[in-house]
Scaffold this active site. Structure first.
Site, PDB file in Angstrom:
ATOM      1  N   GLU A 199       0.822  -1.205   0.000  1.00  0.00           N
ATOM      2  CA  GLU A 199       0.000   0.000   0.000  1.00  0.00           C
ATOM      3  C   GLU A 199       0.855   1.253   0.000  1.00  0.00           C
ATOM      4  OE1 GLU A 199      -2.240  -0.050   3.566  1.00  0.00           O
ATOM      5  OE2 GLU A 199      -3.292  -1.882   3.043  1.00  0.00           O
ATOM      6  N   CYS A 254       3.211   8.618   1.500  1.00  0.00           N
ATOM      7  CA  CYS A 254       3.537   7.636   2.532  1.00  0.00           C
ATOM      8  C   CYS A 254       3.828   6.302   1.840  1.00  0.00           C
ATOM      9  CB  CYS A 254       2.360   7.516   3.494  1.00  0.00           C
ATOM     10  SG  CYS A 254       2.616   6.306   4.779  1.00  0.00           S
ATOM     11  N   CYS A 258       5.509  -7.108   7.570  1.00  0.00           N
ATOM     12  CA  CYS A 258       6.487  -6.576   8.526  1.00  0.00           C
ATOM     13  C   CYS A 258       6.759  -7.646   9.573  1.00  0.00           C
ATOM     14  CB  CYS A 258       5.916  -5.328   9.197  1.00  0.00           C
ATOM     15  SG  CYS A 258       7.051  -4.537  10.371  1.00  0.00           S
ATOM     16  N   CYS A 288       3.922  -5.812  15.925  1.00  0.00           N
ATOM     17  CA  CYS A 288       3.247  -4.938  16.897  1.00  0.00           C
ATOM     18  C   CYS A 288       1.754  -5.306  16.888  1.00  0.00           C
ATOM     19  CB  CYS A 288       3.440  -3.474  16.526  1.00  0.00           C
ATOM     20  SG  CYS A 288       5.174  -2.964  16.503  1.00  0.00           S
ATOM     21  N   CYS A 314      -1.064  -3.136  15.117  1.00  0.00           N
ATOM     22  CA  CYS A 314      -0.847  -2.704  13.730  1.00  0.00           C
ATOM     23  C   CYS A 314      -1.321  -3.782  12.764  1.00  0.00           C
ATOM     24  CB  CYS A 314       0.641  -2.422  13.526  1.00  0.00           C
ATOM     25  SG  CYS A 314       1.097  -2.109  11.808  1.00  0.00           S
ATOM     26  N   CYS A 371      -1.917   1.928   8.614  1.00  0.00           N
ATOM     27  CA  CYS A 371      -0.938   0.980   8.126  1.00  0.00           C
ATOM     28  C   CYS A 371      -1.462  -0.435   7.878  1.00  0.00           C
ATOM     29  CB  CYS A 371       0.145   0.962   9.202  1.00  0.00           C
ATOM     30  SG  CYS A 371       1.573   0.081   8.757  1.00  0.00           S
TER      31      CYS A 371
HETATM   32  N1  SAH Z   1       7.682   0.282  11.220  1.00  0.00           N
HETATM   33  C1  SAH Z   1       7.787   1.711  11.205  1.00  0.00           C
HETATM   34  C2  SAH Z   1       7.051   2.375  10.057  1.00  0.00           C
HETATM   35  C3  SAH Z   1       5.680   1.871   9.689  1.00  0.00           C
HETATM   36  S1  SAH Z   1       4.357   2.177  10.824  1.00  0.00           S
HETATM   37  C4  SAH Z   1       7.328   2.270  12.534  1.00  0.00           C
HETATM   38  O1  SAH Z   1       6.803   1.520  13.345  1.00  0.00           O
HETATM   39  O2  SAH Z   1       7.538   3.454  12.785  1.00  0.00           O
HETATM   40  C5  SAH Z   1       4.072   3.899  10.739  1.00  0.00           C
HETATM   41  C6  SAH Z   1       3.331   4.465  11.953  1.00  0.00           C
HETATM   42  O3  SAH Z   1       1.972   4.007  11.976  1.00  0.00           O
HETATM   43  C7  SAH Z   1       3.947   4.032  13.283  1.00  0.00           C
HETATM   44  O4  SAH Z   1       4.104   5.125  14.138  1.00  0.00           O
HETATM   45  C8  SAH Z   1       2.908   3.057  13.803  1.00  0.00           C
HETATM   46  O5  SAH Z   1       2.960   2.959  15.188  1.00  0.00           O
HETATM   47  C9  SAH Z   1       1.619   3.664  13.294  1.00  0.00           C
HETATM   48  N2  SAH Z   1       0.483   2.737  13.331  1.00  0.00           N
HETATM   49  C10 SAH Z   1       0.475   1.430  13.029  1.00  0.00           C
HETATM   50  N3  SAH Z   1      -0.743   0.893  13.212  1.00  0.00           N
HETATM   51  C11 SAH Z   1      -1.541   1.903  13.651  1.00  0.00           C
HETATM   52  C12 SAH Z   1      -2.908   1.979  14.024  1.00  0.00           C
HETATM   53  N4  SAH Z   1      -3.703   0.913  13.977  1.00  0.00           N
HETATM   54  N5  SAH Z   1      -3.383   3.176  14.429  1.00  0.00           N
HETATM   55  C13 SAH Z   1      -2.589   4.275  14.459  1.00  0.00           C
HETATM   56  N6  SAH Z   1      -1.290   4.249  14.120  1.00  0.00           N
HETATM   57  C14 SAH Z   1      -0.761   3.088  13.721  1.00  0.00           C
END
Ligand code: SAH
Length: 349
Positions: free
Chosen positions: A90, A103, A110, A114, A117, A331
């Site tokens: 995406e 973006c 990944c 987490c 996410c 994301c």
């Molecule tokens: N792996 C890297 C970059 C990709 S995620 C990182 O973690 O920074 C980019 C951002 O989106 C990160 O700050 C992540 O915490 C946030 N993110 C992921 N899932 C999310 C969600 N469900 N709601 C809000 N932010 C989210």
């Protein structure tokens, strides 16, 4: 076939010279690729016909194709691309009054897992190639002509520091003055924070901005939200951040996704302000965009309370206005929906 978007101007020029073309042809091709954004060699009308034909059998110009595009009420646009091996990624265009952010993804899936996410929940497939990273920017901008993106954030799918070589090479290609000429300061790498990677960026790309996905000021909770924290805890992360700031003089951004009852208390805000006190930084507060996990977003009152506590302690903090909520721009969400069948199957039959 070689993917042309993976090549620097110098590399491309050498290949063209090997094919008995003049040196300046490299500049011309870069201009067509990144300034005029054409789709085929046939469109490169200042190249000899024979050369165009030869190049089109040596190079691939389309490392991915768009499968779906969703446009949000607030102008956010999300594209789902299928790579040559069939995997999905995406990319998103986010419009602000004063800037337009592209973006971009760095991995298919990944490996960081987490739990909040959508990408983390779907697992890891592979790193993106240089060309696949570069091409996302080209393709997004092609779709928004005559405007262009003002900055690029590696905040799509994946952990950029785990694919750092390709990310840095992609930045230098998009930065090339004869091509897209996007200033290095306009790039932001968003990371969970791998200490060696942070130090490598400070050394090799000091003008690139860094954004750290922090999410909790204590190791116990952060290890739950960001499993990588079990390997590199806050102490190691902050030692690397201090080195980064000392070396680059850059300000840091901390991303802090607020999750109900996990990291959103007033005490968390206080601990956060103490943790980052020595660093030039500001905090982006992002109320969780709920995915399939059981983790919820806090109430608006909680979000405001958290932000105000930080302000009272002298921390610069903003609640990031959500973009593209109605199109699941968080994301990995669009891809997850496609992977689970439904729409993807419908559109492909
Ligand atoms: N792996 C890297 C970059 C990709 S995620 C990182 O973690 O920074 C980019 C951002 O989106 C990160 O700050 C992540 O915490 C946030 N993110 C992921 N899932 C999310 C969600 N469900 N709601 C809000 N932010 C989210």
């Amino acid at each position: 076939m070689m993917d042309i978007y993976s090549l620097s101007l110098e590399e491309l020029t050498e290949i063209l010279v090997d094919k008995d073309l003049e040196r300046y042809r490299g500049d011309q091709v870069f201009d067509w690729l990144y300034k005029k954004q054409v789709r085929t060699f046939d469109d490169m009308t200042n190249l000899p016909k024979q050369a165009r034909k030869e190049l089109s059998v040596s190079f691939s110009m389309s490392p991915m194709k768009e499968l779906a595009r969703e446009v949000s009420e607030d102008g956010t646009e999300k594209s789902l691309y299928m790579l040559e091996d069939g995997h999905l990624i995406e990319s998103v265009i986010i419009r602000h009054p004063d800037r337009t952010t592209l973006c971009i993804s760095t991995q298919v899936g990944c490996p960081m897992k987490c739990p909040f996410c959508a990408t983390g929940q779907s697992g890891y497939v592979r790193d993106l190639t240089i060309g696949e990273i570069v091409f996302q920017a080209v393709e997004l901008e092609r779709s928004m002509e005559p405007t262009v993106g003002t900055n690029i954030v590696f905040m799509g799918m994946g952990e950029p520091l785990l694919n750092l070589e390709n990310v840095l090479k992609a930045i230098s290609i998009l930065n090339s003055p004869k091509g897209r000429a996007m200033g290095v300061r306009r790039f932001t790498i968003s990371t969970l924070g791998i200490p060696d990677g942070i130090r490598a960026i400070a050394e090799r790309a000091p003008a690139v901005k860094l954004s750290i996905s922090l999410h909790s000021p204590n190791d116990t909770m952060r290890s739950k939200l960001v499993p990588l924290n079990k390997t590199y805890g806050l102490k190691e992360l902050f030692a690397a951040l201090e080195d980064y700031v000392e070396r680059t003089g850059n300000r840091l951004t901390f991303e802090y996704v607020l999750m109900d009852g996990m990291n959103d208390s007033v005490k968390d805000a206080r601990d956060l302000s103490e943790l980052i006190a020595g660093l030039p930084a500001y905090v982006n507060i992002i109320p969780l965009n709920p995915t399939q996990s059981l983790i919820r977003r806090p109430s608006d009152e909680k979000v405001v309370e958290f932000c105000e506590e930080l302000h009272e302690r002298g921390v610069e903090a903003f609640v990031r206005i959500e973009k593209g909520k109605d199109i699941e721009a968080a994301c990995g969400q669009l891809r997850l929906r496609y992977l689970e069948g439904g729409e993807f199957d419908k559109k492909n039959r």
